[in-house]
Design a protein around this motif. Structure first.
Motif, mmCIF file in Angstrom:
data_model
loop_
_atom_site.group_PDB
_atom_site.id
_atom_site.type_symbol
_atom_site.label_atom_id
_atom_site.label_comp_id
_atom_site.label_asym_id
_atom_site.label_seq_id
_atom_site.Cartn_x
_atom_site.Cartn_y
_atom_site.Cartn_z
ATOM 1 N N GLY A 19 0.812 -1.212 0.000
ATOM 2 C CA GLY A 19 0.000 0.000 0.000
ATOM 3 C C GLY A 19 0.841 1.254 0.000
ATOM 4 N N LEU A 20 2.002 1.218 0.650
ATOM 5 C CA LEU A 20 2.902 2.366 0.647
ATOM 6 C C LEU A 20 3.529 2.560 -0.729
ATOM 7 C CD1 LEU A 20 4.747 1.942 4.066
ATOM 8 C CD2 LEU A 20 3.118 3.730 3.449
ATOM 9 N N ALA A 21 3.933 1.457 -1.351
ATOM 10 C CA ALA A 21 4.568 1.556 -2.665
ATOM 11 C C ALA A 21 3.592 2.080 -3.715
ATOM 12 C CB ALA A 21 5.108 0.191 -3.080
ATOM 13 N N GLU A 22 2.312 1.742 -3.547
ATOM 14 C CA GLU A 22 1.314 2.142 -4.544
ATOM 15 C C GLU A 22 0.887 3.603 -4.408
ATOM 16 O OE1 GLU A 22 -1.743 -0.633 -3.680
ATOM 17 O OE2 GLU A 22 -0.761 -2.314 -4.716
ATOM 18 N N SER A 23 1.085 4.200 -3.227
ATOM 19 C CA SER A 23 0.483 5.518 -2.992
ATOM 20 C C SER A 23 1.462 6.596 -2.523
ATOM 21 C CB SER A 23 -0.632 5.382 -1.938
ATOM 22 O OG SER A 23 -0.112 4.879 -0.717
ATOM 23 N N THR A 24 2.760 6.268 -2.485
ATOM 24 C CA THR A 24 3.743 7.234 -2.006
ATOM 25 C C THR A 24 4.933 7.262 -2.964
ATOM 26 O OG1 THR A 24 5.127 5.716 -0.700
ATOM 27 C CG2 THR A 24 3.106 6.522 0.342
ATOM 28 N N PRO A 25 5.881 8.189 -2.754
ATOM 29 C CA PRO A 25 7.074 8.200 -3.618
ATOM 30 C C PRO A 25 8.001 7.003 -3.411
ATOM 31 C CG PRO A 25 6.750 10.334 -2.546
ATOM 32 C CD PRO A 25 5.828 9.375 -1.881
ATOM 33 N N LEU A 26 7.712 6.129 -2.457
ATOM 34 C CA LEU A 26 8.581 4.986 -2.183
ATOM 35 C C LEU A 26 8.413 3.904 -3.251
ATOM 36 C CD1 LEU A 26 8.068 4.533 1.665
ATOM 37 C CD2 LEU A 26 9.867 5.808 0.489
ATOM 38 N N SER A 27 9.518 3.318 -3.659
ATOM 39 C CA SER A 27 9.464 2.169 -4.568
ATOM 40 C C SER A 27 9.066 0.929 -3.782
ATOM 41 C CB SER A 27 10.837 1.951 -5.201
ATOM 42 O OG SER A 27 11.776 1.551 -4.211
ATOM 43 N N THR A 28 8.801 -0.171 -4.474
ATOM 44 C CA THR A 28 8.455 -1.413 -3.778
ATOM 45 C C THR A 28 9.619 -1.878 -2.907
ATOM 46 O OG1 THR A 28 9.125 -2.676 -5.739
ATOM 47 C CG2 THR A 28 6.770 -2.198 -5.478
ATOM 48 N N ALA A 29 10.842 -1.685 -3.385
ATOM 49 C CA ALA A 29 12.016 -2.068 -2.596
ATOM 50 C C ALA A 29 12.132 -1.195 -1.351
ATOM 51 C CB ALA A 29 13.277 -1.967 -3.440
ATOM 52 N N GLU A 30 11.913 0.115 -1.497
ATOM 53 C CA GLU A 30 12.000 1.013 -0.348
ATOM 54 C C GLU A 30 10.879 0.751 0.645
ATOM 55 O OE1 GLU A 30 14.079 4.892 -2.484
ATOM 56 O OE2 GLU A 30 11.914 4.596 -2.608
ATOM 57 N N ALA A 31 9.684 0.446 0.148
ATOM 58 C CA ALA A 31 8.570 0.129 1.040
ATOM 59 C C ALA A 31 8.872 -1.111 1.865
ATOM 60 C CB ALA A 31 7.285 -0.057 0.236
ATOM 61 N N ALA A 32 9.478 -2.128 1.228
ATOM 62 C CA ALA A 32 9.872 -3.335 1.957
ATOM 63 C C ALA A 32 10.952 -3.010 2.987
ATOM 64 C CB ALA A 32 10.359 -4.402 0.987
ATOM 65 N N GLU A 33 11.847 -2.101 2.625
ATOM 66 C CA GLU A 33 12.902 -1.679 3.559
ATOM 67 C C GLU A 33 12.290 -0.980 4.772
ATOM 68 O OE1 GLU A 33 16.774 1.354 3.619
ATOM 69 O OE2 GLU A 33 15.805 0.844 1.708
ATOM 70 N N LEU A 34 11.261 -0.163 4.543
ATOM 71 C CA LEU A 34 10.588 0.525 5.642
ATOM 72 C C LEU A 34 9.847 -0.476 6.531
ATOM 73 C CD1 LEU A 34 9.744 3.015 7.168
ATOM 74 C CD2 LEU A 34 7.980 3.439 5.432
ATOM 75 N N TYR A 35 9.220 -1.486 5.915
ATOM 76 C CA TYR A 35 8.564 -2.544 6.699
ATOM 77 C C TYR A 35 9.584 -3.234 7.589
ATOM 78 C CZ TYR A 35 6.171 -6.939 7.793
ATOM 79 O OH TYR A 35 5.621 -8.014 8.459
ATOM 80 N N GLU A 36 10.740 -3.553 7.033
ATOM 81 C CA GLU A 36 11.781 -4.209 7.829
ATOM 82 C C GLU A 36 12.237 -3.315 8.975
ATOM 83 O OE1 GLU A 36 16.383 -5.760 7.446
ATOM 84 O OE2 GLU A 36 15.068 -5.976 5.689
ATOM 85 N N ALA A 37 12.347 -2.015 8.718
ATOM 86 C CA ALA A 37 12.740 -1.079 9.774
ATOM 87 C C ALA A 37 11.719 -1.088 10.906
ATOM 88 C CB ALA A 37 12.887 0.331 9.198
ATOM 89 N N ALA A 38 10.436 -1.046 10.560
ATOM 90 C CA ALA A 38 9.385 -1.072 11.585
ATOM 91 C C ALA A 38 9.377 -2.401 12.327
ATOM 92 C CB ALA A 38 8.028 -0.803 10.943
#
Length: 251
Positions: A19-38
């Motif tokens: 959902g983050l990758a689809e609606s924000t400037p984050l790529s799918t890779a960056e969104a996964a990186e943010l999930y891992e951070a959380a």
């Protein structure tokens, strides 16, 4: 002590935080990186608290075929947890059992309460980056006098749900989970209490809520979630208002 069960998926691109990758400037890779951070921040929060950490992971076969790899989810998550905590000696890892999230949560909570005689069990999804040690310990205190304790999030979600007695878990975490969990607790004749409300991190609106909170904590020199804050800083994420509209920008 409360057994805090973190329901985690391996942070694979296109599998998590879509959902983050689809609606924000984050790529799918960056969104996964943010999930891992959380996820790392959630693991740290439990480890620093008085709770016992249990990581609940899916079978590889439960993942979409396009997101399966040669590394089993348990091994992938063990590596992340070990890197975050400096080891996994005090961490339990258990396979998820159930076809829906409610079923998986219910199976785990009921087993731990009834078969292992846990005093209390909490269900956590690693999508609330401001989840902290103080929240875990505050909820544990409330669970001494209430059978159900819920951590509210925005738009009717719940980032934390703790129990000393099982409820009817079928569909209990379906949106909006917050009123359903509270009602199920009362239907079972249980006392229901709440801990502080925190934003989740699943959509553009969530990122718009979270970034200013983190930026404010940066400015005030207050404690921030280590890994999520590092991600926001390293990617230069900020929120601006232009022509009355909030936008997520990056350096």
């Amino acid at each position: 002590m409360t057994v805090v069960v973190v329901f985690a998926n391996p942070p694979r691109e296109g599998l998590v935080a879509t959902g983050l990758a689809e609606s924000t400037p984050l790529s799918t890779a960056e969104a996964a990186e943010l999930y891992e951070a959380a996820l790392r921040d959630a693991v740290l929060a439990v480890d620093r608290s008085g709770g016992d950490l249990l990581v609940n992971y899916p079978d590889e076969e439960a993942l979409p075929e396009s997101h399966r790899t040669d590394t089993p989810p348990e091994a992938e998550l063990r590596t992340i947890v070990a890197d975050t905590l400096g080891g996994t000696g005090d961490v339990r890892f258990e396979r998820q059992v159930g076809s829906t999230f409610g079923a998986r949560a219910g199976n785990t909570v009921t087993h731990l309460l009834r078969e292992e005689n846990a005093d209390s069990v909490a269900v956590v999804r690693p999508t609330a980056p401001l989840f902290s040690r103080t929240v875990v310990d505050s909820a544990a205190m409330k669970l001494r006098t209430n059978e159900v304790v819920i951590g509210p999030s925005t738009r009717g979600r719940a980032y934390y749900a703790g129990f000393t007695e099982p409820i009817d878990f079928e569909g209990a975490f379906d949106a909006p989970a917050l009123p359903t969990l509270a009602a199920r607790g009362r239907d079972a004749g249980l006392d229901v209490e709440f801990v502080q409300s925190l934003p989740s991190l699943e959509t553009r609106a969530d990122l718009l809520d979270t970034i200013p909170l983190l930026r404010a904590r940066f400015a005030a020199e207050r404690i921030v979630p280590d890994y999520t804050a590092a991600f926001v800083h390293e990617h230069g994420l900020d929120v601006v208002v232009e022509d009355g509209e909030e936008r997520i920008v990056r350096d």
